[in-house]
Design an enzyme around this catalytic site. Structure first.
Site, PDB file in Angstrom:
ATOM      1  CB  THR A  40     -13.801 -21.913  -1.115  1.00  0.00           C
ATOM      2  OG1 THR A  40     -15.008 -21.238  -0.774  1.00  0.00           O
ATOM      3  CG2 THR A  40     -13.668 -23.180  -0.312  1.00  0.00           C
ATOM      4  CG  HIS A  43     -10.663 -19.027   2.619  1.00  0.00           C
ATOM      5  ND1 HIS A  43     -10.135 -17.924   3.242  1.00  0.00           N
ATOM      6  CD2 HIS A  43     -11.858 -18.634   2.100  1.00  0.00           C
ATOM      7  CE1 HIS A  43     -10.979 -16.908   3.134  1.00  0.00           C
ATOM      8  NE2 HIS A  43     -12.023 -17.300   2.433  1.00  0.00           N
ATOM      9  CD  GLU A  64     -15.930 -20.946  -8.889  1.00  0.00           C
ATOM     10  OE1 GLU A  64     -15.364 -20.440  -9.887  1.00  0.00           O
ATOM     11  OE2 GLU A  64     -16.159 -20.318  -7.863  1.00  0.00           O
ATOM     12  CB  CYS A  96     -32.011 -35.775   4.960  1.00  0.00           C
ATOM     13  SG  CYS A  96     -31.692 -34.267   4.028  1.00  0.00           S
ATOM     14  CB  CYS A  99     -32.609 -34.488   0.203  1.00  0.00           C
ATOM     15  SG  CYS A  99     -30.871 -34.007   0.318  1.00  0.00           S
ATOM     16  CB  CYS A 107     -28.544 -31.875   2.098  1.00  0.00           C
ATOM     17  SG  CYS A 107     -28.030 -33.496   2.708  1.00  0.00           S
ATOM     18  CB  ILE A 175     -20.645 -13.877  -5.773  1.00  0.00           C
ATOM     19  CG1 ILE A 175     -19.988 -15.251  -6.020  1.00  0.00           C
ATOM     20  CG2 ILE A 175     -22.126 -14.062  -5.475  1.00  0.00           C
ATOM     21  CD1 ILE A 175     -20.014 -16.187  -4.830  1.00  0.00           C
ATOM     22  NE  ARG A 200     -12.360  -7.554  -5.840  1.00  0.00           N
ATOM     23  CZ  ARG A 200     -12.437  -8.338  -4.776  1.00  0.00           C
ATOM     24  NH1 ARG A 200     -13.071  -7.914  -3.688  1.00  0.00           N
ATOM     25  NH2 ARG A 200     -11.899  -9.535  -4.783  1.00  0.00           N
ATOM     26  CG  LEU A 262     -23.282 -15.653  -0.923  1.00  0.00           C
ATOM     27  CD1 LEU A 262     -24.197 -16.766  -1.400  1.00  0.00           C
ATOM     28  CD2 LEU A 262     -22.489 -15.076  -2.077  1.00  0.00           C
ATOM     29  CB  ILE A 287     -27.932 -16.864   0.298  1.00  0.00           C
ATOM     30  CG1 ILE A 287     -29.030 -15.819   0.509  1.00  0.00           C
ATOM     31  CG2 ILE A 287     -28.005 -17.498  -1.099  1.00  0.00           C
ATOM     32  CD1 ILE A 287     -30.413 -16.261   0.150  1.00  0.00           C
TER      33      ILE A 287
END
Lengths: 344, 344, 344, 344
Positions: A40, A43, A64, A96, A99, A107, A175, A200, A262, A287
């Protein structure tokens, strides 16, 4: 303090001096020790179409991380100065229906640190106390800093039983690599890992994959058939977001199997719903994030028990001031997980 | 052929000559290679109150076994002479609502080989083809012969998630010992095994228990508190049938935890339902037999993947003609699993 | 303000003048409009052994209530003066592993209003904002006041599927009566209600039970056999806490069925675990309180949709000053739910 | 006997004289009393691309039916001549891992009557005894004949809880219409039915839909938002197979919701997996056929309890010889369920 920030709409990131965040009564201030770089972040750095639609500069990146508490809000209980913590970076609204029924990770009003509000690529970061996670003494900072993606991997892998079952993992970014180890340690009888990058796949093997497949030159479908007596795998974990891998996940799972998605594809994906989902009676789960905080207890449990060593996935460490080279390495596909370190 | 038979109501068993069973169109005849002795066999041998109420002599004992198919009924498909097989010894009716909804293992009309109809402590045994289970080439006869109790252990251990959770196993007979290995291989973060017999606890350690406790001189409750930060274990597997162990299972599981009951107590048990079940919001499951045939696929998967080696549990092997000494060893608590072998 | 209080250890309750509660930043003050009397209140009134062990006077009783917000703490968001609310009376700690994983209703550190801390049998009560539940305009105060026991009934009935299944409800106190209506509205194909009190059984019929059985003169076991083709019911909900009813719940459920235990027995209960739980492969769940806040959404949903009318269960209304006569009626078994009303 | 048959590759169907089927030892012969026409039959009649790829003429059509047993194979137990039966038309292999683990409805080797082997649009049909389903006396033939699509509706609706939840049903063909009634009777708090055909929507209302929406002129998305406080529905049942409806099912379900896909789209569908599945953390299930035989017990239970009256969905009845006009009505969208009757 110094922070890595997107100053304005457009590519790039800057190292800037900004004020230390001020905390509210329910928040703590953390001196950041280490922070992981996520896809992310790349990006946002590259300013792709997703980033253009979501990010409102100026924004300090980073979701993270781990560090030590240096200041506590007046209403915070259960924590003390000096506590080593990581934190859940998804800030749910708390009121909400999602939650209030144990689904805070989805959420609809959720904000993410480093995406929607200032994050942890900085010498100091603030967090609501509700989102803190204490780190055991024996856990190195660099492992503490990547609890977020570790948690993604647990959330995905634990979404359906894997003990006694065959598991296909598509995409061996960090991941996916963590997922290899988690599935193996959780009783998967066959872990098949697929990627297009041999480096990898070597790490996938270290993490516990029984079989690795480079889809650029090997026939994954044929291998799955051979490994599963023609039935398909019991579980497929899609970690790449690449449309061809998503299609493979759906087509290579057995009738009645489970597919967890994911990886985030860019744009819509053509899916053979009749052939691959309906006739096969499979279950497909989207996910996102980590269960609050079931997933975090799983991460702690596996680390304490020595069931998982995430360190082979961390291929690069760098001082946070060298973030630009780190991001270039990540974008070039040269790295597993990269951890930035901060002066203490 | 020779068979080990309860000839008449009363203690003891006899080695007798009986006709080889005749098979129907849906059955096969199996030359028995090895057979496990179960606690149930000891109850029948000793002619305890349960046996007196259930057993109708004459009866050939034995429900854990493996061998080779030597004859096939006319309607049998998918098997051939020479195939090595074990079998599910619970003969479900096949037509009741339980059987027709995937719960054949608790069919109210179920008959059990070696208990309700002639069993496998004999040179030959017959089985309905529907109950057969093919054995992989690499699996030794003595492991093939104990798929039934291995399956009990899988059924119990897999009844609730164990990955990332703490598991207490009460009773280290063969099924409890197998459960130690299964839980460990399935990602349990802490496996605590309890028994009153040190020899069994040593095997529990070999099978993968992190901690073993001899309840005759150690404080199990205190240990569980220390190991679980005072909360209690996530999962308790009761494998002994001893009322004090059942009470411990219920009291040592955490609020919201799972207790699986497999061990069969003699008579009713005083249970603190309010304190131990209702206030704690726990789930208690009775476990019988093996899921047909989900459990058998799990057994095969774990054995193929090398996730479980049941052989440390097999402490005694003996020619089937020495069944009496074997039963005495079992009753004296000197043995783990005892496997009888038959001439081939 | 006036409040109904246990002043000192011993039987009885007093109407006393006490200060209006002072609220903290996360709390609200509520002007109580109506409050339900629970069996627990009767135990405290009578000062039975459970009450002697748990209650520390002085204590204002009452945990089922509704009213209007009259004051808000500085940190409260999402509520306003005048809002009609009920509230979850279980005050969970919010930080333990149970609370952090969606199981706050069984938090080991939970305190209950009216049991561990001052409750709602008073003109004013304070509550943490997190525990509030807004009440729709169309809902009368007396229904709003009994959301707590309604929630108990939903929590119990929804713990396993009831659609398409036969359901036995043992004990037709208010919670059992609500459960009749919930099970019926949720697709139970046969709702059998059992009690020893004909007046309650008449209400059970009004609430939707297909069949009612007075166990003092009818053969419940025989009826269940006839109604279920000899198999037993799919689901048994034990709402009485009476040991014979608990034993019936376990023995009358079919193999593989579900038993939910909500009623609290006094002392340990002799249970035929082998015959009734293990051989039958059933699942037994202890049920406490209400899921926070899944259960509350179910209550709201059913009331909004008109799927359940709880008012036939409310047999008595009285000004709060007449609490003593109300308690006497409850103890005499003359009443369903009794609601106390407060001057507005 | 007379039968409705696809004689050769190409459009159309013929009424032909063919021999009465001969039964094997495990089969029964049934004199057909009534049979439902399914959309699948229309596809075969029209000879669309799916039919061209799957159907191997000559083939007697028909998979929804009921009748009386007139002959029993030698090994059949539990049935007698004259028994009224319907039957599961999916013929599973019985020996594969799916069949042996309670998932026979998605057996990879499954054959379907009327699609892969001769079916029930004939005066007589044969069925394996294992697939029979006895019909209660009070059930009319036309309802008995449509247990197959009723079962599809139960399988889809019961795949996730509906009690206390909002349910969107997309597509009001017969299966969608049944689903309206099932969801309503199972405690759905809001059933929203969507179609493009007002006549069908009128039946949806009769079947229990709270709200009906004609998507050709009404804004379904806006309505769902209003009905669900902006969250989306808890459950969406996609019964149409139309790609726009599939996309709506995914986009209108709330975060964490459940989407069941039963309708079969022609060709691949563009799905916004990131936005609609992954970010929302939803679960998508492909639904095929009926659970063997859990679903059938649900059908029986609801019919016995009077929870569902499927007859409003049956808009046309016709002698089987008038199949051609019936198919034309179906194709023209003029009909709900059409039942063909056979001379007795």
């Amino acid at each position: 303090m110094r922070a890595i920030r997107k100053n304005e709409a457009g590519p790039g990131l800057s190292l800037v001096d900004v004020p230390v965040p001020r905390i509210g009564p329910d928040e703590v201030l953390i001196r950041v020790a280490a922070a992981g770089i996520c896809g992310t972040d790349a990006h946002i750095y590259q300013w792709d179409s997703w980033a253009q639609g979501r990010i409102r500069p100026p924004l300090v990146l980073g979701h993270e991380f781990a560090g030590r508490i240096v200041e506590l809000g007046s209403a915070v209980r259960g924590y003390a100065k000096g506590d080593r913590v990581s934190a859940e970076g998804h800030l749910a609204c708390g009121v909400c229906p999602l939650c209030r029924t144990g689904q805070a990770h989805i959420c609809p009003s959720m904000k993410i640190i480093g995406v929607d509000v200032d994050g942890a690529f900085a010498e100091f970061a603030k967090m609501p106390a509700s989102n803190l996670w204490k780190i055991d003494d024996g856990i190195p900072d660099e492992v503490a800093a990547i609890h977020d993606p570790l948690g993604n991997a647990f959330h995905t892998t634990m979404a359906a039983p894997v003990a006694g079952r065959t598991v296909l993992i598509l995409g061996c970014g960090p991941i996916g690599l963590f997922a290899c180890g988690i599935a193996r340690a959780s009783g998967a009888v066959r872990v098949i890992a697929s990627d297009l990058n041999d480096a990898r796949l070597q790490i996938a093997r270290k993490m516990g994959a029984h079989v690795v497949v480079n889809g650029s030159r090997e026939d994954l479908a044929g291998l799955v058939r051979r490994e599963t007596e023609g039935l398909g795998v019991d579980v497929a974990l899609e970690m790449s977001g690449a449309p061809p891998a998503i299609v493979q996940a759906l087509s290579l799972v057995r009738n009645g199997g489970d597919v967890q998605l994911l990886g985030l594809p860019n744009g819509a994906v053509l899916v053979n719903l009749a052939e691959d989902v309906i006739f096969k009676g499979i279950t497909v789960r989207g996910i996102l994030g980590r269960r609050m905080y079931d997933t975090w207890y799983q991460v702690r449990g596996f680390l304490r028990a020595g069931l998982l060593d995430p360190q082979p996935v961390i291929t690069h460490r760098a001082p946070f001031t060298e973030f630009e080279r780190a991001l270039q390495d990540l974008i070039a596909g040269k790295a597993g997980k990269i951890v930035l370190t901060f002066p203490q």
